[in-house]
Design an enzyme around this catalytic site. Structure first.
Site, PDB file in Angstrom:
ATOM      1  CD  GLU A  83     -22.621 -35.946   8.584  1.00 30.77           C
ATOM      2  OE1 GLU A  83     -22.142 -34.822   8.322  1.00 30.77           O
ATOM      3  OE2 GLU A  83     -22.339 -36.965   7.945  1.00 30.77           O
ATOM      4  CE  LYS A 260     -19.504 -32.983   5.255  1.00 31.60           C
ATOM      5  NZ  LYS A 260     -20.421 -33.838   6.008  1.00 31.60           N
ATOM      6  CG  ASP A 276      -9.523 -20.534  13.244  1.00 35.53           C
ATOM      7  OD1 ASP A 276     -10.453 -20.925  12.505  1.00 35.53           O
ATOM      8  OD2 ASP A 276      -8.857 -19.506  13.006  1.00 35.53           O
ATOM      9  CG  HIS A 374     -26.758 -41.000   7.946  1.00 33.13           C
ATOM     10  ND1 HIS A 374     -26.361 -39.945   8.707  1.00 33.13           N
ATOM     11  CD2 HIS A 374     -25.809 -41.146   6.999  1.00 33.13           C
ATOM     12  CE1 HIS A 374     -25.214 -39.467   8.236  1.00 33.13           C
ATOM     13  NE2 HIS A 374     -24.857 -40.183   7.207  1.00 33.13           N
TER      14      HIS A 374
HETATM   15  C1  MEV Z   1     -20.745 -37.532   5.005  1.00 31.09           C
HETATM   16  O1  MEV Z   1     -20.769 -36.484   5.925  1.00 31.09           O
HETATM   17  C2  MEV Z   1     -19.332 -37.981   4.716  1.00 31.09           C
HETATM   18  C3  MEV Z   1     -19.193 -38.969   3.569  1.00 31.09           C
HETATM   19  O2  MEV Z   1     -19.842 -38.454   2.419  1.00 31.09           O
HETATM   20  C4  MEV Z   1     -17.717 -39.137   3.317  1.00 31.09           C
HETATM   21  C5  MEV Z   1     -17.397 -39.913   2.067  1.00 31.09           C
HETATM   22  O3  MEV Z   1     -18.219 -39.924   1.131  1.00 31.09           O
HETATM   23  O4  MEV Z   1     -16.287 -40.484   2.038  1.00 31.09           O
HETATM   24  C6  MEV Z   1     -19.844 -40.292   3.898  1.00 31.09           C
END
Ligand code: MEV
Length: 421
Positions: A83, A260, A276, A374
């Site tokens: 990413e 995430k 792992d 991005h």
């Molecule tokens: C993207 O991989 C991660 C985000 O969505 C985390 C977040 O929203 O805090 C940018």
């Protein structure tokens, strides 16, 4: 002397120039540098021994996050991830807290628990019998991993819990094992299997499952860091980040995405060092819901100066000996780049990267959003998929970004236009 990981303009260098810097910083050998840049680290024979039915391998970009200072020590952080923006975001957040002393961390130790499920028994009597046989159980378990035991690790305690379930009451015996610098899954599972006959004998019950728990609540890493409000863009951004944190902490839909983002950092370091990563993911998300509701793994508040103070607490079961870290040459190089001396140190680094990642994501989200960051890499990827080569890649990407239209069809058109000239 402590070397500095604060390298300005690292992103502007070519991969070869960056590697030269990392080689110097981490004392990589010619061979290690060659392995990295070849992008063909794992040999087919080694891969074939690792899993079943192998037909090849998959490669991920391996980048370096700069600027990290953790407990006063400078680190270059290896991160393997597909990413865009993650490595840049971690580096940026690390540079911001560096001026306030960097990350301060703690680690509870490398204790994992094995669970041994006992059914068809009088749970109260069985529990007492297990406690009485504790020394025998610990001795048997220690015999499964003499090296770990000789290093001061190995099985430390046995406890029991009663579960009332639709299948009836069952007793869960839990064996606590200090895994030291290993992740420990193999050792812990072998111990659980080895002590099962003793547990059956003393309880008169039947043992079903014998397996470690990935919810490593006795293996927690914490990191805290302060970010000056001026660095972040002002008091409004600080307030916005705190509100964004509260959103994540009180809403599971937002909390999942928030966590995430944290795992973007933790898993990227995990992949670069041969961990792992499924175990790390499972532990983190389960831990996030330990209080009965799914919560943020980080917390954010303002200090008296109006600066932002963040902290993270997360289970991190990783190893620097054994496992894939000892087979995959890239993982070994990743660990060498980090220069960590223990699994605990690696855990603390990973928690810091998770916190940095969260700060960067929240700052972008309360500000300009994440798409702008991005876009550059995304535009270059689209240009490549439309057939751009060499200098064409940047040329096509630049036009798409200027036009704010980053699409495959537009990249094709621009390429054709470039070709006609
Ligand atoms: C993207 O991989 C991660 C985000 O969505 C985390 C977040 O929203 O805090 C940018």
């Amino acid at each position: 002397m402590n070397k500095s990981s604060a390298v300005s303009g690292f992103y502007k260098l070519s991969p070869q120039e960056r590697l030269r810097f990392v080689r110097e910083f981490s004392k990589l050998t010619d061979e290690e540098a060659k392995v990295l840049i070849s992008m063909q680290a794992l040999k087919l024979d080694d891969a074939n021994r690792m899993i079943e039915n192998v037909i090849g391998g998959i490669t991920l970009p391996f980048g370096i996050a700069t600027n990290f200072q953790i407990d006063g020590k400078d680190y270059l952080i290896p991160m393997a991830i597909e990413e865009p923006s993650v490595v840049a975001a971690a580096s940026k957040a690390a540079s911001m807290t560096r001026k306030k002393g960097g990350f301060k961390t703690a680690y509870t130790g490398s204790i994992m628990r094995a669970q041994i499920q006992v059914v068809e028994c009088d749970v109260r009597k069985a529990s007492k019998a297990i406690v009485k046989a504790k020394e025998e159980i610990l001795r048997k378990a220690a015999g499964q991993s003499p090296t770990l035991t000789s290093l001061g690790g190995g099985p430390k305690d046995v406890k029991t819990r009663v579960l009332k379930t639709p299948s009836g009451s069952m007793l869960i015996a839990e064996l606590y094992v200090d895994c030291k610098d290993a992740m420990g899954a193999n050792a812990v599972n072998s111990m659980a299997e080895a002590v099962a006959p003793i547990i059956e004998r003393v309880t008169g019950g039947t043992v079903l499952l014998r397996i470690l728990s990935n919810l490593a609540t006795e293996r927690l890493a914490t990191a805290t860091a302060t970010f000056a409000k001026g660095e972040l863009g002002g008091a409004e951004i600080v307030d916005g980040i705190i509100q964004a944190y509260h959103f994540a902490d009180f809403d599971q839909y937002r909390g999942t995405t928030h966590n995430k983002g944290i795992m973007n950092g933790i898993i990227a370091v995990g992949l670069a060092t041969g961990q792992d990563t499924r175990a790390l993911e499972a532990a983190a998300h389960s831990y996030a819901s330990m209080s009965g509701r799914y919560r943020s793994l980080t917390s954010w508040k303002k200090n008296r100066d109006g600066d932002l103070v963040g902290s993270i607490k997360v289970p991190i079961a990783v190893g620097i000996v054994g496992g894939s870290a000892s087979v995959n040459p890239i993982a070994k190089i990743g660990l060498k780049i980090l220069g960590v001396k223990s699994a605990g140190e690696l855990s603390k680094v990973m928690a810091s990267v998770g916190l940095a990642q969260n700060l960067a994501a929240l700052r972008a989200l309360v500000g300009e959003g994440i798409q702008k960051g991005h876009m550059k890499l995304h535009a270059r990827n689209i240009a490549v998929s439309a057939g751009a080569k060499g200098a064409e890649i940047d040329a096509v990407a630049r036009i798409m970004i200027k036009e704010k239209v980053v699409k495959f069809a537009r990249a094709k058109e621009i390429l054709e236009g470039l070709g006609r000239k």
